[in-house]
Design a protein around this motif. Structure first.
Motif, PDB file in Angstrom:
ATOM      1  N   UNK A 167       0.825  -1.202   0.000  1.00 55.08           N
ATOM      2  CA  UNK A 167       0.000   0.000   0.000  1.00 55.08           C
ATOM      3  C   UNK A 167       0.860   1.254   0.000  1.00 55.08           C
ATOM      4  N   UNK A 168       1.935   1.252   0.773  1.00 55.47           N
ATOM      5  CA  UNK A 168       2.818   2.419   0.829  1.00 55.47           C
ATOM      6  C   UNK A 168       3.509   2.632  -0.509  1.00 55.47           C
ATOM      7  N   UNK A 169       3.952   1.549  -1.140  1.00 53.12           N
ATOM      8  CA  UNK A 169       4.630   1.673  -2.432  1.00 53.12           C
ATOM      9  C   UNK A 169       3.683   2.219  -3.490  1.00 53.12           C
ATOM     10  N   UNK A 170       2.466   1.708  -3.542  1.00 50.64           N
ATOM     11  CA  UNK A 170       1.513   2.201  -4.542  1.00 50.64           C
ATOM     12  C   UNK A 170       1.128   3.648  -4.265  1.00 50.64           C
ATOM     13  N   UNK A 171       1.026   4.017  -2.995  1.00 49.58           N
ATOM     14  CA  UNK A 171       0.751   5.414  -2.665  1.00 49.58           C
ATOM     15  C   UNK A 171       1.877   6.315  -3.152  1.00 49.58           C
ATOM     16  N   UNK A 172       3.104   5.871  -2.961  1.00 48.46           N
ATOM     17  CA  UNK A 172       4.240   6.646  -3.461  1.00 48.46           C
ATOM     18  C   UNK A 172       4.254   6.732  -4.982  1.00 48.46           C
ATOM     19  N   UNK A 173       3.837   5.664  -5.667  1.00 45.43           N
ATOM     20  CA  UNK A 173       3.798   5.694  -7.127  1.00 45.43           C
ATOM     21  C   UNK A 173       2.802   6.737  -7.623  1.00 45.43           C
ATOM     22  N   UNK A 174       1.661   6.841  -6.952  1.00 43.45           N
ATOM     23  CA  UNK A 174       0.690   7.850  -7.339  1.00 43.45           C
ATOM     24  C   UNK A 174       1.230   9.254  -7.190  1.00 43.45           C
ATOM     25  N   UNK A 175       1.953   9.499  -6.131  1.00 44.31           N
ATOM     26  CA  UNK A 175       2.535  10.827  -5.931  1.00 44.31           C
ATOM     27  C   UNK A 175       3.669  11.084  -6.921  1.00 44.31           C
ATOM     28  N   UNK A 176       4.412  10.054  -7.274  1.00 41.77           N
ATOM     29  CA  UNK A 176       5.500  10.230  -8.253  1.00 41.77           C
ATOM     30  C   UNK A 176       4.942  10.696  -9.588  1.00 41.77           C
ATOM     31  N   UNK A 177       3.837  10.092 -10.030  1.00 41.01           N
ATOM     32  CA  UNK A 177       3.236  10.491 -11.303  1.00 41.01           C
ATOM     33  C   UNK A 177       2.785  11.941 -11.252  1.00 41.01           C
ATOM     34  N   UNK A 178       2.167  12.353 -10.154  1.00 38.95           N
ATOM     35  CA  UNK A 178       1.711  13.732 -10.042  1.00 38.95           C
ATOM     36  C   UNK A 178       2.884  14.708 -10.028  1.00 38.95           C
ATOM     37  N   UNK A 179       3.962  14.348  -9.337  1.00 35.38           N
ATOM     38  CA  UNK A 179       5.130  15.230  -9.274  1.00 35.38           C
ATOM     39  C   UNK A 179       5.825  15.303 -10.633  1.00 35.38           C
ATOM     40  N   UNK A 180       5.896  14.179 -11.337  1.00 37.12           N
ATOM     41  CA  UNK A 180       6.490  14.205 -12.675  1.00 37.12           C
ATOM     42  C   UNK A 180       5.686  15.105 -13.610  1.00 37.12           C
ATOM     43  N   UNK A 181       4.374  15.085 -13.465  1.00 34.07           N
ATOM     44  CA  UNK A 181       3.557  15.980 -14.280  1.00 34.07           C
ATOM     45  C   UNK A 181       3.814  17.440 -13.955  1.00 34.07           C
ATOM     46  N   UNK A 182       4.348  17.707 -12.776  1.00 34.31           N
ATOM     47  CA  UNK A 182       4.632  19.082 -12.376  1.00 34.31           C
ATOM     48  C   UNK A 182       6.001  19.547 -12.852  1.00 34.31           C
ATOM     49  N   UNK A 183       6.999  18.669 -12.793  1.00 36.90           N
ATOM     50  CA  UNK A 183       8.374  19.107 -13.051  1.00 36.90           C
ATOM     51  C   UNK A 183       8.833  18.863 -14.480  1.00 36.90           C
ATOM     52  N   UNK A 184       8.158  17.994 -15.233  1.00 36.72           N
ATOM     53  CA  UNK A 184       8.543  17.757 -16.627  1.00 36.72           C
ATOM     54  C   UNK A 184       7.922  18.847 -17.498  1.00 36.72           C
TER      55      UNK A 184
END
Length: 410
Positions: A167-184
């Motif tokens: 659950x923690x890993x999948x939660x982190x994956x969701x945040x990674x996608x959102x952050x990548x959409x911000x910084x790319x």
């Protein structure tokens, strides 16, 4: 026990099992207020069931025209657009139910696949995107393929984890996608993509049929896709893959000992669930016409999970209805929409107390003719009711304090 009390007769195990079965059946009837309706449904023939389902499908397609109090969300929200939002959440819940309900994998970052599907449709159709442009309908299979790839990429290194760690890993994956959409830079962060494409076609006035302000065509398209997905998921549930998922959900160690390749089937569940999430994201992006990084936060992912738990994990129809309810309540009660997380939290607590398996709990039918087999087994069990004869006494040798035969002679 003293010697003068005589031998102690042990209870018959069959009687205990019969009593336990009766108590379980009584509790089952008490916990399921719709049990009589379900039993009546199971007695219907397959053509009769399909006839009733056809009526339900007709009502579902006519839902945008049932715009009356107290069902309607107007004047706060357009009713046809509200129907589309309910359909999208229902589709999302069906996809997440494959991961959570069937395979038993706690996924807190499902919004990442929804985001990938939305960005795929936006970046391939929006004029703000520097990438190659393709017709909108072609973006749907592309979005499914890309999100399934992301599901495999996430699943291969992480699905050896279980429970809270997964659950923690999948939660982190969701945040990674959102952050990548911000910084790319190519994903444009908060600026996002405007004028996302839509299916072709104009009406007599030259206005696009699939416009952003007309939710009826989008709703009908989504309902049609949901029906197709439900048929596919239902067949998969009754296949070898579905039986493997349920075995993994019930006891992964036991399933692996019995020869089930648990890792492979868990990756399959992640990939299939991701594909449905990407499909729903592409539909959402096309209808809204605008995509940025503010639409895919953790709270949205929690709402997706709440939809599955609310409807009933493991029941595809229950998950679909749970998704529709989760989307409907904030739109119907716009004045209290800011308290939607509080409302869902209280609702989930109440449901866990009184209906721990959700509003529509799962009833596994792992065989193509599971209802018929279940009925025949039940009739066979009823035909073997125990007679009224007294059970054979069983001598407890330990209680006699010596040789059982000698004690019995005394």
């Amino acid at each position: 026990m003293s010697m003068t009390e005589g031998p102690r007769v042990l209870p018959d195990g069959r009687e205990e099992q019969a009593v336990d079965a009766q108590e379980a059946a009584r509790a089952k009837r008490g916990n399921r207020p719709f049990q009589k309706l379900r039993d009546r449904w199971n007695t219907l023939s397959r053509p009769a069931q399909w006839a009733w389902l056809l009526i339900v499908v007709v009502i579902a397609y006519a839902l945008p025209y049932l715009n009356f109090f107290p069902l309607s969300t107007e004047p706060g929200n357009d009713w046809s657009l509200a129907c589309f939002s309910m359909a999208v959440y229902a589709l999302i819940a069906v996809g997440l139910n494959v991961v959570v309900g069937y395979a038993g994998l706690l996924d807190l970052g499902y919004v990442a696949f929804f985001a990938v599907g939305s960005y795929t449709a936006a970046m391939l159709t929006s004029p703000d995107s520097p990438f190659v442009k393709i017709p909108y309908l072609w973006t749907i299979p592309v979005a499914i393929g890309i999100t399934m790839t992301f599901g495999v990429i996430l699943g291969v290194p992480t699905l050896r984890l279980r429970g809270d760690y997964l659950a923690i890993v999948t939660l982190g994956f969701g945040e990674i996608v959102r952050i990548l959409a911000t910084i790319i830079p190519a994903m444009k962060g908060q600026v996002g993509f405007q004028n996302v494409g839509h299916p072709p076609g104009n009406n007599a006035q030259g206005i696009p049929i699939f416009s952003n302000s007309n939710g009826i065509p989008w709703y009908w398209l989504t309902i049609t896709i949901i029906i197709v997905i439900l048929l596919l998921v239902g067949n998969m549930e009754r296949s070898r893959v579905g039986r493997a998922w349920i075995a993994i959900r019930e006891d992964e160690d036991a399933a692996e000992i019995m020869g089930v390749p648990t890792f492979k089937y868990k990756v399959w569940a992640f990939a299939i669930g991701a594909g449905v999430g990407g499909l729903s994201g592409a539909l959402f992006a096309g209808q809204v016409g605008f995509v940025n990084n503010q639409k895919f936060d953790v709270q949205t992912s929690i709402l997706f999970l709440a939809a599955v738990v609310l409807g009933g994990a493991g029941n595809k129809v229950g998950a679909m209805l749970g998704g529709a309810i989760v989307a409907y309540i904030p739109l119907r009660f716009t004045a209290i929409a800011d308290y939607k997380y509080l409302i869902f939290g209280v609702a989930l607590v109440i449901i866990m107390i009184f209906r721990s398996q959700g509003l529509f709990p799962a009833r596994q039918k792992l065989l193509a003719y599971g209802t018929l087999a279940y009925r025949r087994v039940a009739e066979a069990v009823k035909g073997r009711t125990p007679t009224a004869t007294r059970p054979t006494p069983v001598v407890d040798r330990g209680a006699l304090g010596g040789d059982g035969a000698e004690g019995g002679a005394r």
